[in-house]
Design an enzyme around this catalytic site. Structure first.
Site, short mmCIF file in Angstrom:
data_model
loop_
_atom_site.label_atom_id
_atom_site.label_comp_id
_atom_site.label_asym_id
_atom_site.label_seq_id
_atom_site.Cartn_x
_atom_site.Cartn_y
_atom_site.Cartn_z
CB ILE A 108 -0.88 0.13 1.05
CG1 ILE A 108 -2.14 1.20 0.80
CG2 ILE A 108 -0.16 0.06 2.40
CD1 ILE A 108 -3.72 0.57 1.26
CB CYS A 164 -13.96 -5.03 -5.88
SG CYS A 164 -15.45 -4.63 -4.48
CB VAL A 200 -15.82 -6.60 0.55
CG1 VAL A 200 -14.45 -7.08 1.59
CG2 VAL A 200 -17.19 -7.19 1.22
#
Length: 144
Positions: free
Chosen positions: A60, A77, A82
């Site tokens: 990240i 996504c 999620v």
């Protein structure tokens, strides 16, 4: 230091407008990070960058440093329930930490989550090749 950066939702139409705007350039004015893995080959939003969520979360800080100069970053996504929100939130937390620690200079960046994810986006724009590419429609009729 600038105010705390918190992800907000963006609607499919607003993102489509950015993509179609000739004055906005992908990966310069905005970047779309698609964090899907196995279902990515069945279609994607044009100009997106696919980084599966596990790879993204493992690296990240690298991605924050790489994207810090892009004013708008959009995560999604399949349904943005999620993986997309998790990556957007972790991105914002890492960015805020780096700003607070003085490891990166003050920046002006907005972090977004695409509401409804790719399923919603392709459902609306699947017939526009400037917005959706590589679509295998049969997969999205019953993906899970």
């Amino acid at each position: 230091m600038s105010s705390i950066i918190v992800p907000t939702y963006i609607e499919a139409k607003e993102l489509a407008d950015w993509i179609l705007d000739p004055n906005m350039k992908a990966r310069k004015d905005y970047i779309i990070i698609d964090v899907r893995d196995d279902d990515y080959p069945f279609g994607n939003i044009c100009h997106c960058k696919n980084i599966p969520s596990i790879k993204f979360l493992d690296n990240i800080e690298h991605y924050v440093l790489k994207c810090k100069r892009i004013p708008k970053i959009v995560f999604h996504c399949a349904m943005s329930q999620v993986r997309g929100p998790k990556c957007a939130n972790r991105y914002a937390l890492t960015l805020n930490s780096l700003l607070e620690a003085g490891e990166i200079e003050d920046i002006d960046q907005k972090v977004y989550i695409l509401r409804g994810g790719f399923m919603n986006f392709q459902n609306i724009y699947k017939t526009n090749p400037n917005l959706v590419e590589n679509l295998i429609e049969d997969y999205w009729l019953n993906p899970y």
